[in-house]
Design an enzyme around this catalytic site. Structure first.
Site, mmCIF file in Angstrom:
data_model
loop_
_atom_site.group_PDB
_atom_site.id
_atom_site.type_symbol
_atom_site.label_atom_id
_atom_site.label_comp_id
_atom_site.label_asym_id
_atom_site.label_seq_id
_atom_site.Cartn_x
_atom_site.Cartn_y
_atom_site.Cartn_z
ATOM 1 N N HIS A 44 -27.092 116.866 48.912
ATOM 2 C CA HIS A 44 -27.428 116.440 49.980
ATOM 3 C C HIS A 44 -25.468 115.785 51.380
ATOM 4 O O HIS A 44 -26.021 115.905 51.942
ATOM 5 C CB HIS A 44 -28.330 115.355 50.152
ATOM 6 C CG HIS A 44 -29.645 116.284 49.482
ATOM 7 N ND1 HIS A 44 -31.044 116.578 49.607
ATOM 8 C CD2 HIS A 44 -29.438 115.430 48.022
ATOM 9 C CE1 HIS A 44 -31.349 116.422 48.142
ATOM 10 N NE2 HIS A 44 -30.841 115.976 47.024
ATOM 11 N N SER B 204 -2.268 124.723 66.549
ATOM 12 C CA SER B 204 -2.672 125.598 67.440
ATOM 13 C C SER B 204 -1.568 125.281 68.470
ATOM 14 O O SER B 204 -0.230 125.297 69.277
ATOM 15 C CB SER B 204 -4.230 124.617 67.814
ATOM 16 O OG SER B 204 -4.090 124.420 69.405
ATOM 17 N N GLU C 78 -10.611 128.804 55.845
ATOM 18 C CA GLU C 78 -11.540 129.344 57.104
ATOM 19 C C GLU C 78 -12.143 131.008 56.377
ATOM 20 O O GLU C 78 -12.557 131.114 56.315
ATOM 21 C CB GLU C 78 -11.242 128.718 57.877
ATOM 22 C CG GLU C 78 -12.006 127.768 58.187
ATOM 23 C CD GLU C 78 -10.829 126.963 59.518
ATOM 24 O OE1 GLU C 78 -11.755 127.204 60.669
ATOM 25 O OE2 GLU C 78 -9.714 126.673 60.166
ATOM 26 N N LYS D 178 -3.169 119.997 66.499
ATOM 27 C CA LYS D 178 -2.873 119.750 65.287
ATOM 28 C C LYS D 178 -3.084 121.156 63.756
ATOM 29 O O LYS D 178 -1.893 120.928 63.953
ATOM 30 C CB LYS D 178 -3.822 122.009 65.844
ATOM 31 C CG LYS D 178 -5.382 120.830 67.162
ATOM 32 C CD LYS D 178 -6.660 120.417 66.443
ATOM 33 C CE LYS D 178 -7.296 121.116 65.773
ATOM 34 N NZ LYS D 178 -8.553 121.881 66.534
#
Ligand code: ARG
Length: 466
Positions: free
Chosen positions: A161, A282, A295, A288
């Site tokens: 979980h 970024s 992804e 970043k």
């Protein structure tokens, strides 16, 4: 371009737009080497059985060899963007061959149809892609096993979980992925064994009147043997759906694993530092460092699911046998393979170049009461029934939460109030190392158990068929 192969029957030609609509050339040209290999096997068989002249068969074989060499070097003449495309790669080859060889070229299609031809090309090309994907899975498994082996004592939390559950090692976690990927390999391998039969000789759908030798062509093309029934051999694309399903499940695994990498790379988890070369920045936020590769793997999974849906839907309403709808099989399955292969290619180096932050992993493993089950197990060893032990341990957890401490920090006197079975040896039982090392049941996270798992993984890598 030349007349369609069937131009004798129809008085009008399709318009340029209509021809472009029905042509598969833009995507089946990719199968030209397999198409030529199939034609070579067919031509040799026609010569050997005496269906065509030996001299003509030899001329065909020489012509096909030249085409293969030119195709391999990218020297074949291709239609320009404004020109009418050939109907498909099969028409293209026959027309080229006939332009070069004359009469012999026109004899190649004896005892053959584009229906058994494309069914054969498909199986050849998808066999190659299946083997390449299996190889890619194996490479990834091997890379993960290397990392796992170096982290048998790198403790981290195991989750259910997404809540910290019990402590494990990073080696155990990565071994888990190895076994899932090994089943992906198995699914591809099983599918291959089912579809590796040669449809050539099925003709349009009912075989042929000529005395062909199907065993000969099947053997030359490396198939297990000829397919059993001509009607279904040109009609079914079940193997395309099966491969897409195997790829979809593989992508599910890569996507879930990617999700973990994305989480682990976050400041909040901080479990992993991806190599700069496997990260992006970024354009606006100077601080970043983004896990774009993971992804994208997660994102591309949807395309492969889409291919599976396309392949199933394309077939569901088709009467036997061949229908032109089936031309849609290629783009869908090519895209599924290309996507999965590209993802496999980046996954292994992305993981191998990453640094695991042992301190952060250990800290996370030590928090969150991951040793609560071990307190209960300790009490069971001291004679309590597990349900009672669970109750005592849960009470201890609640007290610790109130005090803002971990179970290993609770004073012995406080423990004794909860149960007189608890002694000072409880602290050893609650240590991270003991929690992992005591779980030496087969398949568990103890170093000895993970070493056994790794031995099976290594055996898979060295003994698998690709
Ligand atoms: N381009 C076709 C395909 O991919 C080849 C088979 C064509 N057969 C036919 N009877 N039109 O399915």
């Amino acid at each position: 371009m030349a007349q369609p192969l069937w131009s004798g029957r129809l008085s009008d030609r399709p318009s340029l737009a209509a021809q472009a609509f029905q042509s598969s050339f833009s995507f089946d040209f990719r199968m030209i080497l397999e198409d030529l290999a199939g034609s070579r096997a067919h031509a040799r068989m026609l010569g050997k059985t005496g269906i065509i002249d030996k001299a003509e068969a030899d001329a065909l074989l020489a012509g096909l060899d030249t085409l293969s060499a030119e195709a391999a070097q990218g020297l074949l003449p291709l239609p320009g963007p404004e020109e009418e495309p050939p109907e498909d790669v099969h028409s293209y080859v026959e027309q080229l061959l006939t332009a070069r060889l004359g009469e012999a070229g026109k004899r190649l299609h004896t005892a053959r149809s584009r229906n058994d031809q494309v069914a054969t090309d498909n199986r050849l090309v998808f066999r190659g892609l299946t083997e390449k994907t299996m190889e890619g899975v194996k490479t990834l498994v091997s890379a993960l096993a290397d990392i796992a082996e170096a982290h048998l004592q790198t403790f981290m939390p195991g989750y259910t979980h997404l809540q910290r559950a019990q402590p494990i090692s990073l080696g155990f976690h990565l071994s888990a992925w190895c076994f899932m990927l090994m089943r992906d390999y198995g699914r591809l391998s099983d599918a291959l064994d089912r579809f590796n039969y040669c449809p050539l000789g099925s003709g349009a759908m009912a075989g042929t009147t000529f005395p062909i030798d199907r065993a000969m062509t099947a053997a030359e093309l490396g198939f297990i043997g000829p397919s059993d029934n001509a009607y279904e051999s040109v009609a079914d694309r079940d193997y395309c759906a099966e491969l897409a399903a195997a790829l979809a499940i593989l992508m599910t695994h890569l996507s879930r694993f990617s999700e973990e990498v994305v989480l682990w790379a976050s400041g909040e988890f901080g479990f992993i530092e991806l190599a700069d070369a496997w990260s992006t920045g970024s354009s606006i936020m100077p601080q970043k460092k983004n896990p774009d590769y993971a992804e994208l793997i997660r994102g591309k999974t949807g395309r492969v699911y889409g291919s599976l849906m396309a392949l199933l839907s394309m077939q569901k309403g088709l009467p036997l046998s061949y229908n032109k709808d089936m031309q849609e099989d290629k783009e869908a399955l090519f895209d599924a393979f290309d996507t999965a292969l590209a993802c496999l290619d980046v996954f292994a180096p992305m993981m191998s170049s990453a640094t695991f932050r042992k301190d952060r992993l250990r800290k996370a493993a030590a928090g969150g009461f991951t040793n609560a089950t071990d307190l209960a197990d300790y009490l069971v060893r001291k004679g309590l029934a597990f349900r009672d032990a669970h109750h005592v341990a849960a009470t201890a957890v609640r007290e610790c939460i109130q005090k803002g401490i971990g179970l290993e920090e609770m004073l012995i006197d406080d423990y004794r109030v909860l149960s007189n079975k608890i002694d000072t040896d409880v602290y050893e039982a609650l240590s991270l190392k003991a929690c992992v090392e005591r779980r030496k049941s087969p398949g568990g996270p103890a170093e000895s158990a993970v070493r056994e798992q790794l031995a099976r993984i290594r055996n898979f890598v060295s003994a698998s068929r690709t």
